[in-house]
Design a protein around this motif. Sequence first.
Motif, short mmCIF file in Angstrom:
data_model
loop_
_atom_site.label_atom_id
_atom_site.label_comp_id
_atom_site.label_asym_id
_atom_site.label_seq_id
_atom_site.Cartn_x
_atom_site.Cartn_y
_atom_site.Cartn_z
N SER A 116 0.85 -1.18 0.00
CA SER A 116 0.00 0.00 0.00
C SER A 116 0.89 1.24 0.00
N ARG A 117 0.29 2.38 0.20
CA ARG A 117 1.06 3.61 0.21
C ARG A 117 1.73 3.85 1.56
N SER A 118 1.70 2.88 2.44
CA SER A 118 2.35 3.01 3.73
C SER A 118 3.78 2.49 3.66
N CYS A 119 4.58 2.85 4.64
CA CYS A 119 5.95 2.36 4.71
C CYS A 119 6.40 2.36 6.16
N TRP A 120 7.49 1.63 6.41
CA TRP A 120 8.07 1.56 7.74
C TRP A 120 9.31 2.44 7.80
N GLN A 121 9.41 3.25 8.85
CA GLN A 121 10.54 4.14 9.04
C GLN A 121 11.14 3.88 10.43
N SER A 122 12.47 3.82 10.50
CA SER A 122 13.11 3.72 11.81
C SER A 122 12.75 4.94 12.63
N TRP A 123 12.36 4.72 13.89
CA TRP A 123 12.00 5.90 14.69
C TRP A 123 13.23 6.74 15.02
N TYR A 124 14.43 6.18 14.83
CA TYR A 124 15.64 6.97 15.04
C TYR A 124 15.90 7.92 13.88
N ASP A 125 15.20 7.77 12.76
CA ASP A 125 15.27 8.78 11.70
C ASP A 125 14.65 10.08 12.18
N TYR A 126 13.65 9.98 13.06
CA TYR A 126 12.96 11.15 13.59
C TYR A 126 13.61 11.66 14.88
N PHE A 127 14.28 10.77 15.61
CA PHE A 127 14.90 11.13 16.88
C PHE A 127 16.33 10.55 16.93
N VAL A 205 11.90 31.70 8.32
CA VAL A 205 12.82 31.61 7.18
C VAL A 205 14.12 30.94 7.60
N LEU A 206 14.32 30.71 8.89
CA LEU A 206 15.54 30.10 9.38
C LEU A 206 15.44 28.58 9.34
N PRO A 207 16.51 27.89 8.94
CA PRO A 207 16.48 26.42 8.93
C PRO A 207 16.59 25.88 10.36
N PRO A 208 16.00 24.73 10.64
CA PRO A 208 16.13 24.15 11.98
C PRO A 208 17.56 23.70 12.24
N PRO A 209 18.09 23.94 13.44
CA PRO A 209 19.48 23.61 13.71
C PRO A 209 19.72 22.15 14.09
N VAL A 210 18.68 21.35 14.25
CA VAL A 210 18.83 19.98 14.71
C VAL A 210 18.36 19.01 13.64
N ARG A 211 19.18 17.99 13.36
CA ARG A 211 18.79 16.98 12.37
C ARG A 211 17.68 16.10 12.92
N GLY A 212 17.06 15.37 12.00
CA GLY A 212 15.96 14.50 12.37
C GLY A 212 14.74 14.88 11.56
N LYS A 213 14.10 13.88 10.96
CA LYS A 213 12.94 14.15 10.12
C LYS A 213 11.81 14.78 10.93
N SER A 214 11.13 15.72 10.32
CA SER A 214 9.94 16.30 10.94
C SER A 214 8.72 15.50 10.49
N MET A 215 7.57 15.78 11.12
CA MET A 215 6.33 15.12 10.74
C MET A 215 5.24 16.18 10.66
N VAL A 216 4.12 15.82 10.07
CA VAL A 216 3.02 16.78 9.93
C VAL A 216 2.44 17.10 11.30
N ALA A 217 1.87 18.29 11.40
CA ALA A 217 1.21 18.73 12.63
C ALA A 217 2.08 18.41 13.84
N ASP A 218 1.52 17.69 14.82
CA ASP A 218 2.30 17.31 16.00
C ASP A 218 2.51 15.80 16.07
N HIS A 219 2.60 15.16 14.90
CA HIS A 219 2.75 13.71 14.88
C HIS A 219 4.08 13.25 15.47
N ARG A 220 5.14 14.10 15.38
CA ARG A 220 6.40 13.68 15.98
C ARG A 220 6.29 13.71 17.51
N ARG A 221 5.52 14.62 18.04
CA ARG A 221 5.27 14.64 19.48
C ARG A 221 4.49 13.40 19.90
#
Length: 320
Positions: A116-127, A205-221
């Motif tokens: 399907s259009r879903s996929c698995w991502q390591s949670w360490y990609d986000y954190f 307009v400033l780029p975020p200083p910390v690496r790690g993928k972001s997510m929509v809305a507050d999904h990373r929280r």
Amino acid sequence: MDDRAKRIRKDRPGGKADTVKVDLTAVVVALSDNEPCVLTIGQADTLPSGPLALEHRSLQSGLRAWVEEQTGHPLGYIEQLYTFADRDRAGTELEQRVISISYLALTRKEHAAAPSRSCWQSWYDYFPWEDHRAGTPPMVSDVLRPRLIEWADGADDGATRLERRRRAAIAFGFDDRPWNEDLALKRYELLYEAALVEEAMRGSVLPPPVRGKSMVADHRRILATGIARLRSKIKYRPVVFELMPPAFTLLQLQRTVEALAGRLIHKSNFRRLIEQHELVEETGDTATETGGRPAKLYRFRHAVLEEGEVAGAKLPLARG
């Protein structure tokens, strides 16, 4: 108005109306090659979710229906996480307020149905700062520490500066404090407060200083909430076996716990704890692991649940 969603309407002064939409959001976790993975949809930055509909018999049945429809993946073990209802949680000024009731689900990747259009991502990609299996990530000392100190020292008064430094030290193990893997949510929220993650800088307009993928809305929280809950729970409930295949070696079980916790544990202490609590039993078969002799295969001893021993079935993390 989406007639599938359950909404509550409330009159506001001036003739306007607040509309509340109730969403169900799933943090679906599985293991893949010793990596804890989360199920995502779309562009890999969205957790499976959907509105609570009138035809849903319960919150859980609605969640299961949305996850299966969006990902083709049936859910097994689930538990409620938290209800997110902050007015600005979606990061936009909308007339409609969205409340998200989140759940943690544990599964195995092989249970997935057709692609399907879903996929698995390591949670360490986000954190990326959460994975300490190979030692403390350099970004913690090289990037996060100086940026958090800068943020703390930017406070207007001395008391606030000291309090910010103290919170950062506790959350990230600065100043010789121990690293606590259970504080994943507190760490993310601190970085958000310090405007060091992309979600806190949307519209800037400033780029975020910390690496790690972001997510929509507050999904990373929401994902951070699931990580913190699972890391805490594997220490006092045998939920880790929801992620294991029917038969496994003790090394595979240890690697799974380490992957979830983001840190290594003592092999001998771990095996002694497993034996003491009689969590597993031998299957009578063996498996050949890479570079080693045949290892015994085990399975979860389900009788431990019937015997009321769950409270004592602990998997505490031995400190490396």
